[in-house]
Design a protein around this motif. Structure first.
Motif: not given
Length: 572
Positions: A46-75
């Protein structure tokens, strides 16, 4: 060099050594030490995967995840794309089938060579040396992931279907040789010894005495291996060899979410149909589950075959194997001539020359060591995620054995279906896809790779443990209930210890495989040796590739050795 089949081998019991008994206190102490070691390892990961002071979440990619989830019923259901999906599905099935056939041929030949029963008591020293070398080669071959083999073959053969076939056949053939050899040595050898004593020819004795006795188990393993090859054939799409994996990679890269969901639904349907068919065939030819084969366990011989014999679907499956392989060969346009062409020979010689001698990456041993530690940390966290998924879904995924007429049985059956479908979805979607999705929300590193591998491995581990729990003897639980012990207490007291044993056993085995699978998520940009390997392959820095492969081999062998010692210690 020929098989020495002239003298019957000694019974295994005559040479087996009695195991030293271990007290219960010693076993408990070992388990406590193991628990402490696992806790320390998890904290370090866990310490190696989450170094102290590092940023983990890519906020720019969250919108893409939202788009992916929004089309689940529209293949995407466009006729042209559905035709592409159909052809890709056929290609994936064809490559998996041919790769499995090649692996089984290699496994049969290698298994006979490795089998002690086939060679007799005292094979000559050249045979012993050759078998020792073969064992080392098989270990090295199966320690390299199919995707890595495919990336290497692409540099020589291009995007030829042979790339996928060879990438599947070689590592799976190495695994099959070990399993087949152990299977040959595990069956009663009295008929074989009788034929030898009667003067039968070597290969006649094998054909009439050894192979028939092992045929049900070998057939069962063959269908299990096809399931594994199908999942791997999808993963090989990252290397560009075609099939559903390739189409899924293209759709993800182009962010065509409708096509992604269509392909995911196809993967789920394909995996479900193949597993149902494979389970049916295995239950007919030999009652051996995927849980048994994954760790080399066999069922009691009395439960070897269905008392009703082979079903009609199983008989047709066996009859159509060879014609289906021929059709698959034609569909993908496979031609072995590419292996012997002058250009292939030239590129192979050039590749081998570039691979040796090995060299360290830029940054020296520190970079290689960091990638190795990232690989181990990724595998540890992935297994932690997989164990959590197994503990949550595994008990519900075990087939209900209660009275089906009771009202509670209907709810239990519904929970079984939901948990089974969840585990199917987790393992049907390739870890490369899980990694791409994780990398949309997280920055590259150990964590997204661990999450991707954990979800995928959780689907496999949950199924293995659930199948193992289905076979547990409920007699002790029923005896406690009949003695007046409350239902919850009797269940915990009788079922928990063997359940924990199954979970620990399969977790250790899957951890060995998970270390090898870290190369998959590393190729798409996670972390570890896989990412370093992908970068060096892209730069055609093959001397560094050799160093990375050697480091990966060392990690795999170390984990396999430690895993065996731990399992032996826990068994007492």
């Amino acid at each position: 060099m020929t098989l020495r089949l002239g003298a019957p081998p000694s019974p295994p019991a005559a040479t087996a050594r009695a195991r030293k008994s271990v007290s219960g206190r010693t076993v408990l102490l070992r388990k406590l030490v193991g628990l402490a070691a696992v806790t320390v390892l998890l904290i370090w990961a866990v310490q190696r995967a989450i170094p102290a002071g590092s940023e983990l979440v890519n906020r720019g990619g969250l919108a893409l995840l939202d788009d992916l989830a929004a089309t689940v019923l529209h293949p995407s259901l466009e006729p042209a794309f559905l035709q592409v999906v159909f052809e890709a599905t056929a290609t994936t099935l064809a490559l998996a089938l041919i790769g499995t056939a090649g692996a089984l041929v290699l496994g049969l030949v290698g298994g006979l060579i490795l089998s002690d029963v086939a060679w007799g008591d005292a094979p000559p020293w050249p045979v012993r040396v050759g078998r020792l070398v073969l064992r080392g080669v098989l270990v090295a071959v199966r320690s390299v992931h199919e995707l890595v083999w495919a990336l290497l073959f692409v540099s020589v053969l291009g995007l030829d279907p042979l790339v996928a076939v060879l990438a599947l056949a070689l590592p799976f053939g190495a695994q099959s040789a070990q399993v087949f050899g152990e299977t040959f040595d595990s069956v009663p050898d009295a008929p074989l010894r009788a034929l030898r004593s009667a003067g039968a020819r070597p290969f006649s004795a094998l054909a009439y005495a050894l192979l028939p006795g092992t045929a049900p188990l070998l057939l069962s393993y063959s269908f299990y291996r096809f399931e594994c090859a199908l999942r791997s054939a999808v993963v090989l799409g990252v290397a560009g060899v075609g099939g559903l994996g390739f189409e899924l990679t293209v759709s993800l890269q182009s962010r065509n979410w409708g096509e992604v969901w269509t392909l995911v639904a196809t993967l789920l349907a394909l995996a479900g149909v193949v597993e149902l068919w494979s389970n049916r065939v295995r239950s007919d030819v030999a009652v051996v589950t995927c849980a048994d084969w994954s760790v080399g366990h066999e069922r009691p011989r009395a439960a070897g075959r269905s008392p009703q014999g082979l079903s009609r679907s199983t008989r047709w499956s066996l009859v159509l194997v060879l014609p289906t392989i021929a059709v698959a060969w034609w569909w993908v346009g496979l031609s072995p001539a590419g292996l012997t062409s002058p250009r292939t020979q030239e590129l192979t010689g050039q590749l081998l020359g570039d691979l040796w001698p090995p060299a360290l990456p830029e940054g020296g041993m520190r970079v290689l060591a960091d990638a190795t530690f990232d690989t181990v940390a990724m595998a540890v966290l992935a297994m932690a995620v997989a164990v959590v998924i197994t503990l949550l879904a595994g008990p519900w995924a075990s087939r209900p054995r209660a009275d089906r007429r009771s009202p509670a049985a209907w709810g239990r059956k519904a929970a079984w279906w939901v948990s089974r479908l969840l585990l199917l979805a987790l393992r049907a979607i390739p870890p490369t896809v899980w990694a791409v999705v994780a990398l949309l929300a997280l920055f590259p590193g150990v964590l997204p790779g661990a999450l991707a591998l954990g979800l995928y491995t959780g689907g496999i581990l949950g199924r293995l443990v659930a199948e193992a729990w289905e076979t547990m003897d409920l007699g002790p639980r029923d005896a406690l209930r009949n003695a007046g012990v409350p239902r919850m207490v009797s269940a915990v007291a009788s079922v928990a210890p063997p359940s924990a044993s199954h979970l620990i056993t399969y977790t250790l085995y899957r951890f060995e495989i998970c270390v090898r699978d870290t190369a998959i998520v590393g190729v798409v940009g996670a972390a570890g040796l896989g990412r370093l390997l992908s970068e060096r392959l892209g730069a055609f820095d093959f001397s560094v590739v050799t160093s990375v492969l050697l480091a990966s081999l060392l990690v795999s062998l170390t984990v396999e050795f430690v895993g065996r010692r731990v399992r032996r210690a826990l068994r007492g």
